[in-house]
Design an enzyme around this catalytic site. Sequence first.
Site, mmCIF file in Angstrom:
data_model
loop_
_atom_site.group_PDB
_atom_site.id
_atom_site.type_symbol
_atom_site.label_atom_id
_atom_site.label_comp_id
_atom_site.label_asym_id
_atom_site.label_seq_id
_atom_site.Cartn_x
_atom_site.Cartn_y
_atom_site.Cartn_z
ATOM 1 N N GLU A 1 0.844 -1.197 0.000
ATOM 2 C CA GLU A 1 0.000 0.000 0.000
ATOM 3 C C GLU A 1 0.881 1.250 0.000
ATOM 4 O O GLU A 1 2.028 1.223 0.428
ATOM 5 C CB GLU A 1 -0.916 -0.063 1.228
ATOM 6 C CG GLU A 1 -1.919 1.044 1.413
ATOM 7 C CD GLU A 1 -2.867 1.336 0.260
ATOM 8 O OE1 GLU A 1 -2.376 1.479 -0.872
ATOM 9 O OE2 GLU A 1 -4.073 1.483 0.508
ATOM 10 N N ASP A 2 0.322 2.344 -0.506
ATOM 11 C CA ASP A 2 1.067 3.599 -0.516
ATOM 12 C C ASP A 2 1.075 4.258 0.867
ATOM 13 O O ASP A 2 2.095 4.758 1.318
ATOM 14 C CB ASP A 2 0.525 4.576 -1.580
ATOM 15 C CG ASP A 2 -1.001 4.741 -1.535
ATOM 16 O OD1 ASP A 2 -1.655 4.158 -0.646
ATOM 17 O OD2 ASP A 2 -1.533 5.458 -2.396
ATOM 18 N N ASP B 1 -3.804 5.333 6.519
ATOM 19 C CA ASP B 1 -4.356 6.569 7.063
ATOM 20 C C ASP B 1 -5.303 6.194 8.212
ATOM 21 O O ASP B 1 -4.856 5.928 9.322
ATOM 22 C CB ASP B 1 -5.041 7.305 5.905
ATOM 23 C CG ASP B 1 -5.487 8.714 6.238
ATOM 24 O OD1 ASP B 1 -4.730 9.424 6.912
ATOM 25 O OD2 ASP B 1 -6.583 9.108 5.817
ATOM 26 N N LYS C 1 0.438 7.287 8.571
ATOM 27 C CA LYS C 1 0.010 8.462 9.348
ATOM 28 C C LYS C 1 -0.669 7.949 10.601
ATOM 29 O O LYS C 1 -1.897 7.895 10.663
ATOM 30 C CB LYS C 1 -1.031 9.259 8.555
ATOM 31 C CG LYS C 1 -0.540 10.171 7.471
ATOM 32 C CD LYS C 1 -1.753 10.909 6.901
ATOM 33 C CE LYS C 1 -1.441 11.667 5.653
ATOM 34 N NZ LYS C 1 -2.669 12.192 5.012
ATOM 35 N N VAL D 1 -0.423 14.386 1.493
ATOM 36 C CA VAL D 1 0.801 14.319 0.691
ATOM 37 C C VAL D 1 0.521 13.759 -0.705
ATOM 38 O O VAL D 1 -0.454 13.028 -0.906
ATOM 39 C CB VAL D 1 1.888 13.457 1.384
ATOM 40 C CG1 VAL D 1 2.377 14.144 2.636
ATOM 41 C CG2 VAL D 1 1.373 12.054 1.694
ATOM 42 N N ARG E 1 0.961 11.745 -9.181
ATOM 43 C CA ARG E 1 1.440 10.386 -8.852
ATOM 44 C C ARG E 1 2.853 10.145 -9.361
ATOM 45 O O ARG E 1 3.571 9.297 -8.840
ATOM 46 C CB ARG E 1 0.524 9.330 -9.489
ATOM 47 C CG ARG E 1 -0.891 9.272 -8.928
ATOM 48 C CD ARG E 1 -1.575 8.007 -9.465
ATOM 49 N NE ARG E 1 -3.011 8.012 -9.266
ATOM 50 C CZ ARG E 1 -3.632 7.634 -8.149
ATOM 51 N NH1 ARG E 1 -2.929 7.252 -7.108
ATOM 52 N NH2 ARG E 1 -4.941 7.645 -8.074
HETATM 53 P P1 XMP Z 1 -7.425 4.573 4.894
HETATM 54 O O1 XMP Z 1 -7.999 5.791 5.538
HETATM 55 O O2 XMP Z 1 -8.477 3.560 4.596
HETATM 56 O O3 XMP Z 1 -6.980 5.132 3.504
HETATM 57 O O4 XMP Z 1 -6.251 4.034 5.659
HETATM 58 C C1 XMP Z 1 -5.868 4.775 2.820
HETATM 59 C C2 XMP Z 1 -5.991 5.439 1.481
HETATM 60 O O5 XMP Z 1 -6.262 6.828 1.658
HETATM 61 C C3 XMP Z 1 -5.609 7.589 0.708
HETATM 62 N N1 XMP Z 1 -4.818 8.621 1.404
HETATM 63 C C4 XMP Z 1 -4.090 9.547 0.819
HETATM 64 N N2 XMP Z 1 -3.857 9.785 -0.478
HETATM 65 N N3 XMP Z 1 -2.444 11.580 0.116
HETATM 66 C C5 XMP Z 1 -3.032 10.816 -0.825
HETATM 67 O O6 XMP Z 1 -2.805 11.045 -1.998
HETATM 68 C C6 XMP Z 1 -2.632 11.400 1.437
HETATM 69 O O7 XMP Z 1 -2.066 12.131 2.249
HETATM 70 C C7 XMP Z 1 -3.502 10.324 1.811
HETATM 71 N N4 XMP Z 1 -3.916 9.858 2.998
HETATM 72 C C8 XMP Z 1 -4.717 8.811 2.711
HETATM 73 C C9 XMP Z 1 -4.747 6.648 -0.080
HETATM 74 O O8 XMP Z 1 -5.372 6.400 -1.308
HETATM 75 C C10 XMP Z 1 -4.715 5.374 0.711
HETATM 76 O O9 XMP Z 1 -4.679 4.250 -0.116
HETATM 77 MG MG MG Z 2 -4.730 4.184 -2.234
#
Ligand code: XMP
Ligand code: MG
Length: 178
Positions: free
Chosen positions: A98-99, A102, A130, A152, A164
């Site tokens: 995963e990137d 959150d 995060k 970010v 991206r």
């Molecule tokens: P959750 O909240 O389910 O979400 O952990 C994870 C997804 O939320 C997106 N995400 C971000 N995308 N900048 C982004 O471009 C950010 O700072 C950010 N924070 C969360 C992301 O798609 C991730 O897969």
């Molecule tokens: Mg994502």
Amino acid sequence: MHQLIKKVLVTEEQIIARSKELAKQITNDYAGKEAPLFVALLKGSVPFLAELVKHVEMDIEFDFMDVSSYEGTESIGDIKILKDLDRSIKGLDIILVEDIVDTGRTLTTVKQTLLNKGANSVKIVTLLDKPDRRVVEIKAEYTGFEIENEFVVGFGLDYNQKFRNLPYIGVLKDECYR
Ligand code: XMP
Ligand code: MG
């Protein structure tokens, strides 16, 4: 640096160096075992997957899933599978790529989905974390960088599908959100 970027949080060099370290850890952890299947979540994890697997010293395969999670900068709690895996994962050890973690909702749901499909184990590798934003308790086994609660972009992460392709992780100027 891109003219709409206010500051760089993680440089390309740092990402490459950390990806090598994580790949080494993964290689060591799976030594003597069946090679894991890397499952990457589209589209944000693609650059990180590409960087990471170059340094993994095992004959691994990778596959992709696409789930809906975010519109703009706000989370939609509900997650839908837009693209499923191409193959059966019964009995396989999975590394979920995963990137960013959150709230933790996406990975919690996807991890459970993979276990329901019969995966033997699911470990998570994420470029960014995060921790302050967490709603659902979940911890990645392998984390690139912990960052503050700030939106970010770059290295796969987008704002309305853009940015991206930046080779670093950065924060957009405030004018982008107006
Ligand atoms: P959750 O909240 O389910 O979400 O952990 C994870 C997804 O939320 C997106 N995400 C971000 N995308 N900048 C982004 O471009 C950010 O700072 C950010 N924070 C969360 C992301 O798609 C991730 O897969
Ligand atoms: Mg994502």
